[in-house]
Design a protein around this motif. Structure first.
Motif, PDB file in Angstrom:
ATOM      1  N   HIS A  52      44.148  34.644  45.212  1.00 49.42           N
ATOM      2  CA  HIS A  52      43.821  36.017  45.591  1.00 49.42           C
ATOM      3  C   HIS A  52      44.977  36.652  46.364  1.00 49.42           C
ATOM      4  O   HIS A  52      45.716  35.957  47.065  1.00 49.42           O
ATOM      5  CB  HIS A  52      42.559  36.037  46.460  1.00 49.42           C
ATOM      6  N   VAL A  53      45.090  37.975  46.243  1.00 47.02           N
ATOM      7  CA  VAL A  53      46.174  38.732  46.872  1.00 47.02           C
ATOM      8  C   VAL A  53      45.649  40.107  47.259  1.00 47.02           C
ATOM      9  O   VAL A  53      44.767  40.649  46.591  1.00 47.02           O
ATOM     10  CB  VAL A  53      47.366  38.894  45.890  1.00 47.02           C
ATOM     11  N   ILE A  54      46.187  40.649  48.345  1.00 44.96           N
ATOM     12  CA  ILE A  54      46.047  42.077  48.640  1.00 44.96           C
ATOM     13  C   ILE A  54      47.453  42.663  48.615  1.00 44.96           C
ATOM     14  O   ILE A  54      48.369  42.110  49.233  1.00 44.96           O
ATOM     15  CB  ILE A  54      45.418  42.331  50.024  1.00 44.96           C
ATOM     16  N   ALA A  55      47.627  43.761  47.903  1.00 45.08           N
ATOM     17  CA  ALA A  55      48.945  44.398  47.830  1.00 45.08           C
ATOM     18  C   ALA A  55      48.783  45.901  47.854  1.00 45.08           C
ATOM     19  O   ALA A  55      47.723  46.438  47.493  1.00 45.08           O
ATOM     20  CB  ALA A  55      49.688  43.962  46.572  1.00 45.08           C
ATOM     21  N   GLY A  56      49.839  46.580  48.281  1.00 48.02           N
ATOM     22  CA  GLY A  56      49.795  48.033  48.347  1.00 48.02           C
ATOM     23  C   GLY A  56      51.037  48.664  47.759  1.00 48.02           C
ATOM     24  O   GLY A  56      52.153  48.176  47.974  1.00 48.02           O
ATOM     25  N   PHE A 195      42.895  44.602  45.990  1.00 38.78           N
ATOM     26  CA  PHE A 195      42.593  43.172  46.006  1.00 38.78           C
ATOM     27  C   PHE A 195      42.680  42.682  44.572  1.00 38.78           C
ATOM     28  O   PHE A 195      42.180  43.335  43.654  1.00 38.78           O
ATOM     29  CB  PHE A 195      41.191  42.925  46.567  1.00 38.78           C
ATOM     30  N   MET A 196      43.313  41.525  44.373  1.00 37.40           N
ATOM     31  CA  MET A 196      43.498  40.991  43.024  1.00 37.40           C
ATOM     32  C   MET A 196      43.120  39.517  42.995  1.00 37.40           C
ATOM     33  O   MET A 196      43.495  38.762  43.897  1.00 37.40           O
ATOM     34  CB  MET A 196      44.957  41.143  42.583  1.00 37.40           C
ATOM     35  N   ASP A 197      42.391  39.144  41.963  1.00 34.61           N
ATOM     36  CA  ASP A 197      42.000  37.751  41.744  1.00 34.61           C
ATOM     37  C   ASP A 197      42.653  37.303  40.443  1.00 34.61           C
ATOM     38  O   ASP A 197      42.334  37.807  39.367  1.00 34.61           O
ATOM     39  CB  ASP A 197      40.475  37.646  41.643  1.00 34.61           C
ATOM     40  N   PHE A 198      43.573  36.324  40.540  1.00 35.00           N
ATOM     41  CA  PHE A 198      44.381  35.926  39.392  1.00 35.00           C
ATOM     42  C   PHE A 198      43.889  34.656  38.700  1.00 35.00           C
ATOM     43  O   PHE A 198      44.646  34.048  37.950  1.00 35.00           O
ATOM     44  CB  PHE A 198      45.832  35.727  39.840  1.00 35.00           C
ATOM     45  N   GLU A 199      42.639  34.282  38.925  1.00 36.13           N
ATOM     46  CA  GLU A 199      42.161  33.041  38.311  1.00 36.13           C
ATOM     47  C   GLU A 199      42.163  33.120  36.791  1.00 36.13           C
ATOM     48  O   GLU A 199      42.524  32.167  36.102  1.00 36.13           O
ATOM     49  CB  GLU A 199      40.749  32.713  38.810  1.00 36.13           C
ATOM     50  N   PRO A 203      43.631  39.639  35.485  1.00 35.35           N
ATOM     51  CA  PRO A 203      43.119  39.602  36.852  1.00 35.35           C
ATOM     52  C   PRO A 203      42.023  40.631  37.101  1.00 35.35           C
ATOM     53  O   PRO A 203      42.028  41.730  36.535  1.00 35.35           O
ATOM     54  CB  PRO A 203      44.358  39.918  37.700  1.00 35.35           C
ATOM     55  N   ALA A 204      41.080  40.247  37.947  1.00 40.49           N
ATOM     56  CA  ALA A 204      40.065  41.183  38.428  1.00 40.49           C
ATOM     57  C   ALA A 204      40.656  41.930  39.621  1.00 40.49           C
ATOM     58  O   ALA A 204      41.354  41.337  40.453  1.00 40.49           O
ATOM     59  CB  ALA A 204      38.806  40.437  38.842  1.00 40.49           C
ATOM     60  N   THR A 205      40.414  43.225  39.705  1.00 38.91           N
ATOM     61  CA  THR A 205      40.995  44.026  40.779  1.00 38.91           C
ATOM     62  C   THR A 205      39.931  44.910  41.421  1.00 38.91           C
ATOM     63  O   THR A 205      38.929  45.280  40.799  1.00 38.91           O
ATOM     64  CB  THR A 205      42.138  44.917  40.268  1.00 38.91           C
ATOM     65  N   GLU A 206      40.168  45.228  42.682  1.00 41.14           N
ATOM     66  CA  GLU A 206      39.306  46.139  43.439  1.00 41.14           C
ATOM     67  C   GLU A 206      40.209  46.951  44.353  1.00 41.14           C
ATOM     68  O   GLU A 206      41.136  46.412  44.964  1.00 41.14           O
ATOM     69  CB  GLU A 206      38.297  45.344  44.267  1.00 41.14           C
TER      70      GLU A 206
END
Length: 404
Positions: A52-56, A195-199, A203-206
């Motif tokens: 998981h990651v948070i990026a801007g 927010f990104m989920d790279f599983e 990826p799923a993003t929010e």
């Protein structure tokens, strides 16, 4: 540090275009392209392990104009660099282009052509306010800019942000030959705070609309004085060691590994892979959990919890991930660690600091009380050089192209 508006950037790009390629015909269709830099807010080296990651997206960017030229040649003018060109008759990987800007053009051309675009020559002039070598993903911004230009000029089917990010990652992996994860490109293409989920492969993003200034803190990034572009081998060793641990446990990435299986295998892993690989795996699970905690804190408007978790993240990167000082360096030259120490010295327990992005140079990230930000930047610049330190803002605009 001097900043310019997007309109000013496009005006400079037009001047560069005409200086390199000549006047734009009055009847030409002119395309304006924009792609922001990015800041990794949370999730240090978790993306390539399916974490998981948070990026801007940031208020620095690649901005340029492109015009079809009626040939089979793409010509690129990048302010401050020599103009170059590639022919579109062969879009396969070329060994002589590895690690060059030309490889990014050819790679994105291959991707957009495979997506249904019809390759045709164009001239593209751009200016980039993303600091080069500072870990703010100028390369991902350039890749996304090329992609959006080709998508529009080649009349390709619409490319959604995540797909464009995947195209950009493949270009960097296969053409430029840097083993990056997907976080940089996804942040650039999505815009805003994400927010990104790279599983999974996609990826799923929010997204979350949030300005750190509204909570009393400035997002400050400090260039440490060591360009990380020459440290690709250090960067590459990090996912390689993490994935070596996963492979020993029968998997490809650490997200697939049961932590209990890792615990049981620690002695054997140390014996075969060494302590650093084991430490980097420990960081992955610790940091991944901290990403989730920080995202929950931001969604709840709890800036104090966010900052506390950020400090824990910074400690994990330094101690376990070990991506602050490159291995084998002269102990008298620890640019990123020194910058972290100096920032902590000024903050004196306030805010938070951590290594930023890939690490091993580049920049550090600081959350600084708004009322202290000007003094903080002034003092860091005095120590590290004028223009080393500046505040940034999250921008909602991802990579885009617009007909003028």
């Amino acid at each position: 540090m001097t900043t310019i508006t997007r309109t000013q950037a496009l005006d400079k790009a037009r001047e560069l275009y005409e200086a390199e390629f000549g006047p734009i015909p009055a009847d030409a269709h002119v395309l304006a392209i924009h792609a922001p830099g990015r800041s990794e807010i949370s999730g240090n080296h978790t993306d390539h392990e399916g974490g998981h990651v948070i990026a801007g997206a940031l208020d620095v960017s690649v901005d340029g104009i492109a015009v079809a030229n009626g040939t089979n040649t793409v010509r690129i003018a990048d302010e401050g660099y020599p103009t170059f060109s590639i022919e579109l008759d062969d879009l396969d990987v070329r060994e002589d282009e590895v690690g060059t800007s030309a490889s990014l053009v050819r790679g994105m051309a291959h991707e957009i052509a495979a997506h249904g675009g019809t390759p045709a020559g164009f001239d593209f002039a751009f200016v980039c306010t993303v600091p080069s070598g500072g870990g703010l993903s100028s390369s991902a911004a350039v890749e996304a800019a090329y992609g959006r230009a080709m998508e529009a000029l080649w009349e390709a089917p619409a490319v959604d942000p995540v797909t464009l990010a995947q195209m950009s990652q493949r270009t960097e992996n296969n053409y430029y030959v840097k083993p990056c994860g997907l976080m940089d490109q996804a942040a650039v293409c999505l815009g805003g705070l994400s927010f990104m989920d790279f599983e999974n492969a996609r990826p799923a993003t929010e997204k979350l609309a949030l300005a750190f200034e509204d909570y009393g803190y400035s997002l400050v990034l400090v260039k440490v004085g060591a360009d990380h572009t020459d440290l690709t081998h250090e960067y590459a060793a990090t996912p390689a060691e993490m994935q070596a641990v996963a492979a020993e446990l029968g998997h490809t990435r650490l997200c697939e590994v049961d932590p209990a299986d890792f615990d049981a295998a620690v002695p054997a892993l140390r014996e075969k892979l060494g302590d650093r690989a084991v430490l980097r795996a420990i960081h992955y699970w610790y940091e991944n959990d901290l990403v989730d905690k920080r995202w929950a804190a931001l969604k709840n408007g709890d800036i104090d919890a966010f900052l506390a978790y950020t400090r824990q993240s910074g400690a994990s990167s330094a101690m376990y991930l070990q991506n602050v000082s490159p291995s084998g360096v002269d102990v008298r030259e620890q640019h990123a660690m020194l910058a972290l120490g100096l920032a902590e010295h000024i903050l004196n327990g306030r805010g938070a600091v951590r290594i930023h992005g890939g690490g091993f140079g580049g920049s550090i990230q600081c959350f600084v009380p708004v009322e202290l930000a000007a003094e903080f930047c002034q003092r860091m610049d005095a120590w590290l050089g004028e223009g080393s330190c500046r505040t940034y803002a999250i921008t909602e605009d991802g990579a885009s192209a617009t007909w003028l």
